[in-house]
Structure formats: C-alpha cells, structure tokens
Scaffold this motif. Structure first.
Motif, mmCIF file in Angstrom:
data_model
loop_
_atom_site.group_PDB
_atom_site.id
_atom_site.type_symbol
_atom_site.label_atom_id
_atom_site.label_comp_id
_atom_site.label_asym_id
_atom_site.label_seq_id
_atom_site.Cartn_x
_atom_site.Cartn_y
_atom_site.Cartn_z
ATOM 1 N N GLU A 21 0.834 -1.194 0.000
ATOM 2 C CA GLU A 21 0.000 0.000 0.000
ATOM 3 C C GLU A 21 0.873 1.251 0.000
ATOM 4 O O GLU A 21 1.951 1.274 0.604
ATOM 5 C CB GLU A 21 -0.902 0.022 1.235
ATOM 6 N N TRP A 22 0.406 2.287 -0.681
ATOM 7 C CA TRP A 22 1.085 3.587 -0.763
ATOM 8 C C TRP A 22 0.366 4.520 0.209
ATOM 9 O O TRP A 22 -0.769 4.928 -0.031
ATOM 10 C CB TRP A 22 1.008 4.076 -2.199
ATOM 11 N N VAL A 23 1.003 4.805 1.352
ATOM 12 C CA VAL A 23 0.290 5.463 2.453
ATOM 13 C C VAL A 23 1.035 6.708 2.934
ATOM 14 O O VAL A 23 2.246 6.875 2.703
ATOM 15 C CB VAL A 23 0.108 4.490 3.643
ATOM 16 N N ASP A 24 0.291 7.571 3.627
ATOM 17 C CA ASP A 24 0.871 8.717 4.324
ATOM 18 C C ASP A 24 1.322 8.286 5.709
ATOM 19 O O ASP A 24 0.614 7.536 6.402
ATOM 20 C CB ASP A 24 -0.174 9.838 4.471
ATOM 21 N N VAL A 25 2.505 8.744 6.121
ATOM 22 C CA VAL A 25 3.017 8.445 7.460
ATOM 23 C C VAL A 25 3.654 9.701 8.045
ATOM 24 O O VAL A 25 4.086 10.595 7.313
ATOM 25 C CB VAL A 25 4.068 7.306 7.447
ATOM 26 N N GLU A 26 3.708 9.728 9.357
ATOM 27 C CA GLU A 26 4.432 10.792 10.041
ATOM 28 C C GLU A 26 5.878 10.331 10.176
ATOM 29 O O GLU A 26 6.153 9.332 10.840
ATOM 30 C CB GLU A 26 3.830 11.045 11.429
ATOM 31 N N PRO A 27 6.832 11.016 9.532
ATOM 32 C CA PRO A 27 8.215 10.527 9.579
ATOM 33 C C PRO A 27 8.786 10.571 10.986
ATOM 34 O O PRO A 27 8.576 11.532 11.727
ATOM 35 C CB PRO A 27 8.959 11.483 8.641
ATOM 36 N N ALA A 28 9.490 9.504 11.356
ATOM 37 C CA ALA A 28 10.072 9.417 12.695
ATOM 38 C C ALA A 28 11.278 10.349 12.814
ATOM 39 O O ALA A 28 12.131 10.393 11.921
ATOM 40 C CB ALA A 28 10.493 7.977 12.983
ATOM 41 N N ALA A 29 11.341 11.090 13.897
ATOM 42 C CA ALA A 29 12.530 11.899 14.185
ATOM 43 C C ALA A 29 13.651 10.973 14.639
ATOM 44 O O ALA A 29 13.406 9.982 15.339
ATOM 45 C CB ALA A 29 12.224 12.924 15.254
ATOM 46 N N PRO A 30 14.882 11.249 14.242
ATOM 47 C CA PRO A 30 15.977 10.362 14.646
ATOM 48 C C PRO A 30 16.252 10.438 16.142
ATOM 49 O O PRO A 30 16.365 11.525 16.713
ATOM 50 C CB PRO A 30 17.165 10.863 13.833
ATOM 51 N N ALA A 31 16.345 9.282 16.778
ATOM 52 C CA ALA A 31 16.753 9.197 18.176
ATOM 53 C C ALA A 31 18.275 9.257 18.254
ATOM 54 O O ALA A 31 18.964 9.402 17.235
ATOM 55 C CB ALA A 31 16.231 7.895 18.780
ATOM 56 N N ALA A 32 18.803 9.168 19.459
ATOM 57 C CA ALA A 32 20.263 9.175 19.636
ATOM 58 C C ALA A 32 20.877 8.061 18.794
ATOM 59 O O ALA A 32 20.404 6.926 18.803
ATOM 60 C CB ALA A 32 20.617 8.988 21.104
ATOM 61 N N GLY A 33 21.920 8.409 18.032
ATOM 62 C CA GLY A 33 22.609 7.429 17.210
ATOM 63 C C GLY A 33 21.939 7.124 15.897
ATOM 64 O O GLY A 33 22.377 6.220 15.180
ATOM 65 N N GLU A 34 20.879 7.863 15.548
ATOM 66 C CA GLU A 34 20.159 7.614 14.305
ATOM 67 C C GLU A 34 20.257 8.806 13.350
ATOM 68 O O GLU A 34 20.580 9.920 13.759
ATOM 69 C CB GLU A 34 18.671 7.342 14.595
ATOM 70 N N VAL A 35 19.943 8.543 12.086
ATOM 71 C CA VAL A 35 19.851 9.605 11.076
ATOM 72 C C VAL A 35 18.558 9.403 10.292
ATOM 73 O O VAL A 35 18.037 8.288 10.208
ATOM 74 C CB VAL A 35 21.051 9.611 10.101
ATOM 75 N N ARG A 36 18.066 10.500 9.720
ATOM 76 C CA ARG A 36 16.923 10.409 8.805
ATOM 77 C C ARG A 36 17.385 10.819 7.425
ATOM 78 O O ARG A 36 18.013 11.862 7.256
ATOM 79 C CB ARG A 36 15.771 11.302 9.275
#
Length: 325
Positions: free
Chosen positions: A17-32
């Motif tokens: 499915e092609w859906v709308d999502v709220e993008p997750a903000a990067p936590a410590a040690g993560e990147v978006r």
C-alpha cells in the motif's frame, strides 16, 4: 507527512500500500535520510511473502537506498545534515520518501557515485564483496559457478571475478542473459533451461569441477550445485529465490566429496561500522577504477513497487532495479 510503501499482511504484491506516514525523528545514534533512490532486492520479496518474518505489522519494506541526510540524532558525528549518503542494512522501511535508521549503517557517498548507482548497487556490491573476498577469498585461477549470473548480484560478480582472474561459469535462463553475463566478464555460461548444468560444468572444466559454487536460488538448485563441486570444496548458499533449503541430511556433504557448506549474509559480515566502511571502500574503489560498472537497467516510481517486485520475481529483469520517490 511523507509517503511510504507499507503492508499489513503478507502475500502477493497486491498487499503493498502507498500510504501517508508521520516521519520518525531520529533518536540518539540515528539519522533520517531523504531518499533520492531506493534499491529493489529479492530479500524484499521474502519479507513481503513472510518467508522472512517482519518484526511487526504493519511494516515498511526495503533496506537499501541513497539520498541526503535530513536530520541527525544525538551523538552522530560521522555524517551531518546535507551529506550525500547510502545504506544497505538496517530496519525495514527504505521504500519511503524519508527513512530513519542507525547512523552506523550509513556511509558517505564519494562524488563519483550518483544516487541511482548507489541505490542500485550497495546491497548487491557488498554482497559480492563478502562472497568473493571474505566467505572464500578468491586469489585468481579458481573456477567458480555462479547462479543467476545476469541478475543484479550476478552482473557485479561477473565483473569482479574477471578482475580477480577467476573463471566464472554463470547459469542463465536465456540467450539474452547469457550474452549479458559474457559481456560482464563471465568465462562461460550455461542456459539451465536447455542444458544439464552438472554435465556442462564437467565439460567446461575437463572433469575437474568447481572450487566454489555461489547459489542464491536455494531449494531448486541445492543438490545440483553440490554435484558441480570438486572434493573438499565449498558450497555458498546465500539466497532462497526458489524457496529455502531444508530437510537436508548433513551426510550428503560426505557422500559428494567431503564438501563444506556455508549460509552467509551481509549482516553477518558488515556487523560493525568499521567492517562496513572497509567493504564499501573496496567496492567503491572497484567502481572508480572502471573494473565494475553498475547497470541500472530498470526504474520504477516508488508507488509502483509491486509491479517492480513482480518483474523481478518472474525473472524478467536483468541488471539492477531502483524505485524513485
């Protein structure tokens, strides 16, 4: 909001499915990452069908892409917002406009590699790196059998094997694919729809058979692959495109010549950022030298991921396929 491919149940390509999502903000040690191109791989189909279980449902899909760092979490120092990067591992969810993942799985892209090339080749190129350089360190002069030699992984393997001075015999399903494998550096090809693979390997090698067999097909080729090996040589089973190998009596390895077998994966080799960087450095250097050229043969809009997977699964594609957000 941003868009992604999502599935709530396993099954055929119709579950995507092609859906709308709220993008997750990067936590410590993560990147978006703002994806510019996304890689398509057989492992994505394994997760869609349930052969490999997803951690939870609903789930995103895909682990490979290239783009620009959009945001960084606390403690991330090796990349910054605006950097051109690529990745081939991490949590499912690369089939998306924005993807958040551990920074340890992300590498900077050199200027000579564009986003399409990176997305088409990161997972496949690193797979070939560990197969030919680590699982069995080919030094030149060996004869190997590589199944699906005209596919994305196979196309890179043909070129890398030639650069190493290795005789790669590639299995293919058509003359068109045989021609492509030969153009990429295969020493010989076998059309398994018309030829007996074991007999043809015996003819090509004057009865000596192969030092290594690299098999991404799985169930349908398992025993035939073993029969293509020299005594005391190595079977590398690294995929399941025809289904998983199961119900095997390990005694068959003795019966067929005291053989060795391994079932490696990219995560088993690129298990630290240092090892990942080493593998990328070698792969990127092969691209820069011109010894490996990436064939981005198929491009689909990201929302058409189902069509792209169907084409890959039906073996209609050659080279690499990417999805464009």
């Amino acid at each position: 909001m941003s868009k992604r491919i999502q599935l709530a149940n396993t099954g055929g390509s119709e579950v995507l499915e092609w859906v709308d999502v709220e993008p997750a903000a990067p936590a410590a040690g993560e990147v978006r990452i703002a994806n510019k191109a996304v890689g398509l791989n057989f492992i994505d189909i394994y997760f869609r069908t349930g052969l490999y279980p997803a951690p939870a449902m609903p789930t995103g899909l895909g682990t490979e892409g290239a783009g620009i760092v959009d945001a960084v979490g606390e403690g991330v120092t090796h990349v910054k917002v605006g950097d051109r990067v690529a990745y081939a591992q991490g949590p499912l969810g690369a089939y998306a406009e924005l993807h958040t993942l551990p920074a340890s799985k992300v590498v900077k892209l050199p200027d000579f590699i564009d986003f399409d090339t990176a997305a088409a080749s990161m997972l496949k190129g690193l797979t070939v790196q560990y197969l030919l350089r680590q699982t069995y360190e080919l030094k030149g002069g060996e004869t190997i059998l590589f199944h699906a030699a005209a596919g994305g992984v196979g196309s890179i393997a043909c070129q890398w094997a030639k650069a190493l001075g290795v005789k790669l015999i590639g299995t293919v399903s058509s003359q068109e694919k045989a021609d492509l494998a030969m153009a990429n550096g295969a020493w010989a090809t076998i059309n398994y729809t018309e030829e007996n693979v074991v007999e043809r390997v015996r003819e090509l090698t004057n009865g000596e058979m192969c030092d290594v067999v690299y098999d991404s097909v799985g169930k349908d080729t398992w025993e035939m692959s073993l029969d293509c090996l020299k005594p005391r040589s190595l079977m590398v089973s690294f995929g399941n495109s025809s289904g998983p190998v199961d119900g095997v009596n390990i005694g068959i390895l003795n019966q067929k010549g005291a053989l060795f077998v391994t079932r490696p994966s990219l995560n088993g080799y690129a298990d630290t950022r240092e090892r990942l960087e080493m593998m990328c450095d070698e792969f990127f250097a092969m691209i820069e030298s011109g010894k490996i050229k990436i064939d981005v043969a198929n491009r689909y809009p990201l929302q058409d991921a189902g069509k792209a997977q169907d084409a890959l699964q039906s073996r209609k594609t050659t080279g690499s396929t990417i999805l464009l957000p």
